[in-house]
Write an enzyme that holds these catalytic residues in place. Structure first.
Site, PDB file in Angstrom:
ATOM      1  N   ARG A  51       5.437   2.316   3.900  1.00 54.39           N
ATOM      2  CA  ARG A  51       6.057   3.589   3.540  1.00 54.39           C
ATOM      3  C   ARG A  51       5.276   4.714   4.208  1.00 54.39           C
ATOM      4  O   ARG A  51       4.036   4.689   4.234  1.00 54.39           O
ATOM      5  CB  ARG A  51       6.037   3.807   2.018  1.00 54.39           C
ATOM      6  CG  ARG A  51       7.079   3.009   1.255  1.00 54.39           C
ATOM      7  CD  ARG A  51       8.518   3.472   1.535  1.00 54.39           C
ATOM      8  NE  ARG A  51       9.490   2.739   0.765  1.00 54.39           N
ATOM      9  CZ  ARG A  51      10.145   1.645   1.175  1.00 54.39           C
ATOM     10  NH1 ARG A  51       9.932   1.162   2.386  1.00 54.39           N
ATOM     11  NH2 ARG A  51      11.041   1.058   0.389  1.00 54.39           N
ATOM     12  N   GLU A 104      10.677  11.051   6.713  1.00 55.65           N
ATOM     13  CA  GLU A 104      11.662  10.381   7.582  1.00 55.65           C
ATOM     14  C   GLU A 104      13.124  10.622   7.219  1.00 55.65           C
ATOM     15  O   GLU A 104      14.001  10.489   8.079  1.00 55.65           O
ATOM     16  CB  GLU A 104      11.405   8.861   7.595  1.00 55.65           C
ATOM     17  CG  GLU A 104      11.736   8.148   6.304  1.00 55.65           C
ATOM     18  CD  GLU A 104      11.362   6.662   6.308  1.00 55.65           C
ATOM     19  OE1 GLU A 104      10.346   6.282   6.914  1.00 55.65           O
ATOM     20  OE2 GLU A 104      12.112   5.887   5.685  1.00 55.65           O
ATOM     21  N   HIS A 147      12.451   2.860  10.741  1.00 58.29           N
ATOM     22  CA  HIS A 147      12.504   2.097   9.482  1.00 58.29           C
ATOM     23  C   HIS A 147      13.461   0.904   9.635  1.00 58.29           C
ATOM     24  O   HIS A 147      14.373   0.714   8.837  1.00 58.29           O
ATOM     25  CB  HIS A 147      12.946   3.003   8.319  1.00 58.29           C
ATOM     26  CG  HIS A 147      12.563   2.480   6.967  1.00 58.29           C
ATOM     27  ND1 HIS A 147      12.109   3.268   5.952  1.00 58.29           N
ATOM     28  CD2 HIS A 147      12.576   1.208   6.464  1.00 58.29           C
ATOM     29  CE1 HIS A 147      11.860   2.533   4.876  1.00 58.29           C
ATOM     30  NE2 HIS A 147      12.148   1.265   5.167  1.00 58.29           N
TER      31      HIS A 147
HETATM   32  P1  NAD Z   1       4.832  -6.936  -2.951  1.00 57.29           P
HETATM   33  O1  NAD Z   1       5.020  -6.282  -4.263  1.00 57.29           O
HETATM   34  O2  NAD Z   1       5.157  -8.384  -2.808  1.00 57.29           O
HETATM   35  O3  NAD Z   1       3.321  -6.733  -2.441  1.00 57.29           O
HETATM   36  C1  NAD Z   1       2.627  -5.527  -2.533  1.00 57.29           C
HETATM   37  C2  NAD Z   1       1.152  -5.867  -2.684  1.00 57.29           C
HETATM   38  O4  NAD Z   1       0.408  -4.655  -2.606  1.00 57.29           O
HETATM   39  C3  NAD Z   1       0.814  -6.534  -4.035  1.00 57.29           C
HETATM   40  O5  NAD Z   1       0.087  -7.714  -3.807  1.00 57.29           O
HETATM   41  C4  NAD Z   1      -0.045  -5.500  -4.742  1.00 57.29           C
HETATM   42  O6  NAD Z   1      -1.033  -6.066  -5.584  1.00 57.29           O
HETATM   43  C5  NAD Z   1      -0.659  -4.769  -3.546  1.00 57.29           C
HETATM   44  N1  NAD Z   1      -1.207  -3.455  -3.846  1.00 57.29           N
HETATM   45  C6  NAD Z   1      -0.797  -2.561  -4.782  1.00 57.29           C
HETATM   46  N2  NAD Z   1      -1.595  -1.470  -4.736  1.00 57.29           N
HETATM   47  C7  NAD Z   1      -2.511  -1.692  -3.782  1.00 57.29           C
HETATM   48  C8  NAD Z   1      -3.595  -0.934  -3.274  1.00 57.29           C
HETATM   49  N3  NAD Z   1      -3.903   0.277  -3.759  1.00 57.29           N
HETATM   50  N4  NAD Z   1      -4.340  -1.463  -2.261  1.00 57.29           N
HETATM   51  C9  NAD Z   1      -4.048  -2.692  -1.776  1.00 57.29           C
HETATM   52  N5  NAD Z   1      -3.035  -3.451  -2.218  1.00 57.29           N
HETATM   53  C10 NAD Z   1      -2.278  -2.950  -3.201  1.00 57.29           C
HETATM   54  O7  NAD Z   1       5.692  -6.060  -1.914  1.00 57.29           O
HETATM   55  P2  NAD Z   1       6.227  -6.525  -0.489  1.00 57.29           P
HETATM   56  O8  NAD Z   1       7.568  -7.153  -0.636  1.00 57.29           O
HETATM   57  O9  NAD Z   1       5.162  -7.253   0.233  1.00 57.29           O
HETATM   58  O10 NAD Z   1       6.492  -5.095   0.188  1.00 57.29           O
HETATM   59  C11 NAD Z   1       5.423  -4.218   0.468  1.00 57.29           C
HETATM   60  C12 NAD Z   1       5.983  -2.866   0.844  1.00 57.29           C
HETATM   61  O11 NAD Z   1       6.679  -2.954   2.086  1.00 57.29           O
HETATM   62  C13 NAD Z   1       7.096  -2.325  -0.123  1.00 57.29           C
HETATM   63  O12 NAD Z   1       6.496  -1.641  -1.212  1.00 57.29           O
HETATM   64  C14 NAD Z   1       7.877  -1.404   0.749  1.00 57.29           C
HETATM   65  O13 NAD Z   1       7.341  -0.103   0.628  1.00 57.29           O
HETATM   66  C15 NAD Z   1       7.619  -1.908   2.173  1.00 57.29           C
HETATM   67  N6  NAD Z   1       8.826  -2.402   2.857  1.00 57.29           N
HETATM   68  C16 NAD Z   1       9.158  -1.863   4.049  1.00 57.29           C
HETATM   69  C17 NAD Z   1      10.292  -2.311   4.732  1.00 57.29           C
HETATM   70  C18 NAD Z   1      10.698  -1.767   6.086  1.00 57.29           C
HETATM   71  O14 NAD Z   1      11.822  -2.012   6.533  1.00 57.29           O
HETATM   72  N7  NAD Z   1       9.851  -1.058   6.800  1.00 57.29           N
HETATM   73  C19 NAD Z   1      11.078  -3.314   4.160  1.00 57.29           C
HETATM   74  C20 NAD Z   1      10.680  -3.863   2.927  1.00 57.29           C
HETATM   75  C21 NAD Z   1       9.553  -3.393   2.266  1.00 57.29           C
END
Ligand code: NAD
Length: 330
Positions: free
Chosen positions: A232, A261, A293
């Site tokens: 994000r 964005e 994105h």
């Molecule tokens: P997820 O919930 O499976 O994993 C997120 C991880 O981040 C968890 O393990 C959590 O413990 C950890 N976390 C939380 N706070 C933290 C911190 N301060 N420091 C380090 N780690 C921390 O989520 P995911 O499915 O892996 O997705 C991650 C992110 O990717 C989503 O939140 C979303 O913002 C982003 N995303 C982007 C796209 C894109 O098209 N660019 C698509 C899907 C998701």
């Protein structure tokens, strides 16, 4: 159920139409906002993407119109005022895991584009320049990769980078067994920043992680290091990132997301100028790649998003709610 599907793209319309379901979907190209909210009047739910505005004002207005469900077509929910939804009695559901590989593979694509100067080489080719000048790259083998967030996407990313023969460091409050099995070493944020050649962000955006990457933390990164953000935009202080790149402290940035964005991404601006000065500064820097994105955008991911969304709506209708996101307060 009768659902208004906001911010609909053609590929989603086609994917929804290919599925068998009994819901009545009204496809709306416009994003959800105060201006477009009326299109959901008389319906029971809204289905939204990350471009839709789901702040307290919009949520209260949706509730007054009788909307009971917000079905997100995304994993991230940082754009939703969950407290407002809870207070309004609106259920919020999401697609938690549609294809971690889609995003992880895209993060790797950004790394390779930058590490091997592929974009520059392709652009040179368009003007018949096939010399090797300016195309020197670096190996990923044995480089140290710092992964911030080892959930679904971070773990899929770790698996790929492990295959490249990289050393893997991670920061996450929860240690993921799949990452531990790959010899990922969990360290403090400071250790990760100062030891990594490439830092890739895979944690969610929330009050704790807003501007996680700020001037202080960019300064802790290795000189010449690469930052990859497919998570994000709000995780990065863009202004400070520009300074870190301009001063050559950081060497590269691959960004699929940008903190402001919404007015820029997901549309073709054609001949129209973009007026966001910060974005233009970032766009004009060498060794910066910005993509709109799109990391999630694969055929497999869309099929999954659409199928899970239909399941989520059916679950809500049958009082068997799945994939709910809840506010912890209110
Ligand atoms: P997820 O919930 O499976 O994993 C997120 C991880 O981040 C968890 O393990 C959590 O413990 C950890 N976390 C939380 N706070 C933290 C911190 N301060 N420091 C380090 N780690 C921390 O989520 P995911 O499915 O892996 O997705 C991650 C992110 O990717 C989503 O939140 C979303 O913002 C982003 N995303 C982007 C796209 C894109 O098209 N660019 C698509 C899907 C998701």
């Amino acid at each position: 159920m009768k659902i208004a599907v906001y911010s609909t793209k053609n590929y989603e319309k086609m994917a929804f139409s290919a599925l068998q379901h009994k819901h009545q979907l009204t496809f709306i190209e416009e994003s959800l906002s105060v201006a477009s909210i009326d299109k959901a009047r008389g319906l029971e739910g809204v289905c939204c993407f990350v471009t839709d505005l789901l702040d307290a004002t919009v949520i209260r207005a949706l509730s007054q119109m009788g909307i009971k469900l917000i079905a997100l077509r995304s994993a991230g929910f940082d754009h939703v005022d969950l407290e407002a939804a809870k207070c309004a009695g609106i259920t919020v559901v999401r697609v938690p895991q549609y294809s971690p590989q889609a995003v992880a593979e895209f993060a790797v694509a950004l790394i390779l584009l930058l590490s091997r100067n592929i974009l520059k080489s392709v652009l040179h080719g368009f003007s018949n320049n096939f010399s090797l000048d300016e195309l020197m790259g670096f190996n990923l083998y044995k480089k140290t990769i710092g992964i911030i967030g080892t959930g679904n996407i971070g773990t899929a990313f770790a698996k790929i980078m492990h295959g490249f023969g990289c050393q893997l460091l991670a920061v996450d409050p929860v240690k993921n067994p799949s990452c531990l099995a790959l010899n990922v070493r969990y360290v403090t944020l400071d250790e990760l920043l100062c030891q990594s050649d490439i830092v890739s962000l895979h944690c969610p955006l929330n009050n704790q992680t807003k501007y996680l990457m700020n001037a202080e933390n960019y300064a802790k990164m290795k000189k010449g290091a690469m930052l990859i953000n497919t998570s994000r935009g709000g995780l990065c202080d863009t202004s400070a990132l520009i300074q870190a790149l301009k001063s050559n402290h950081l060497g590269y940035a691959g960004l699929d997301v940008y903190e402001n964005e919404k007015p820029i991404f997901f549309k073709n601006h054609g001949e129209n100028k973009i007026h966001d000065e910060l974005f233009l500064k970032l766009q004009n820097l060498p060794n910066v790649i910005i993509t709109p994105h799109q990391a999630f955008l694969t055929k497999e991911a869309i099929e999954n998003i659409v199928q899970t969304t239909i399941n989520n709506i059916t679950g809500f209708e049958q009082a068997d709610i799945i994939n709910e996101v809840r506010s912890t307060s209110c």
